[in-house]
Design an enzyme around this catalytic site. Sequence first.
Site, PDB file in Angstrom:
ATOM      1  N   CYS A   1       8.220  -9.230  -0.658  1.00  0.00           N
ATOM      2  CA  CYS A   1       7.346  -8.785   0.694  1.00  0.00           C
ATOM      3  C   CYS A   1       6.562 -11.284   0.533  1.00  0.00           C
ATOM      4  CB  CYS A   1       6.611  -8.008   0.787  1.00  0.00           C
ATOM      5  SG  CYS A   1       4.817  -8.189  -0.481  1.00  0.00           S
TER       6      CYS A   1
ATOM      7  N   GLU B   1       6.747  -0.575  -0.726  1.00  0.00           N
ATOM      8  CA  GLU B   1       6.135   0.799  -0.022  1.00  0.00           C
ATOM      9  C   GLU B   1       5.705   0.161   1.260  1.00  0.00           C
ATOM     10  OE1 GLU B   1       2.227   2.963  -1.281  1.00  0.00           O
ATOM     11  OE2 GLU B   1       3.675   3.525  -1.533  1.00  0.00           O
TER      12      GLU B   1
END
Length: 214
Positions: free
Chosen positions: A177, A107
């Site tokens: 990420c 997120e």
Amino acid sequence: MNVLEKKNGQGGLQSELIAEVRNSTLTESQKLQLIEEKFRDIMMALGLDVTDESLKDTPRRVAKMYVKEVFSGLDPANAPAITLFKNDFSYDEMLIERNIPVYSYCEHHFVPIIGKVHVAYMSKGEVIGLSKLNRIVHYFAKRPQVQERLTIQIAEYLKKVMGIDDVAVVMDAEHLCVASRGVRDTGSTTITSSFHGRFLEVEIRKEFMSLLSV
């Protein structure tokens, strides 16, 4: 109860973690149209030619992917229908579903989290259809997530639908990420766990963890 609302106390936290996300007032077609428009704006801001034959349909493809696939867990209508069966054989040992593949999205950067989830429980009169364990994992994974929350959500939801406390969830995943940006470390994974009931006992936990490597 809304997942964005903060509650005090452990019971409130558990309810918050397994609650549905805020219901959108938009229809599916409205979501698709809005995301398509906004993603086209992003592409144009990056200097891409949105009239190019290869790129012209990308905003629509991304919108459909977001709404119908990778973030479909944001729609409460997609919650798995749970089927419980009587435990006719009085099986009271742990039942483990290993290596459930998980694909979620961080997120923080909206890039993939890819890994496997191991789910275990001990029956107190009923058992759950095996495929439903996979469906529970997939439902909560198909949202923008952090791994810690996802792990707890799976455990709390299984406790809730089965009416039991003896549940364990372990997740081992790679975060893109970390791998594709920032530190660019492609060799590390993140492990999280959520143990409840008898799985908090040292010997039971040891047995569970040993069976994951059989």
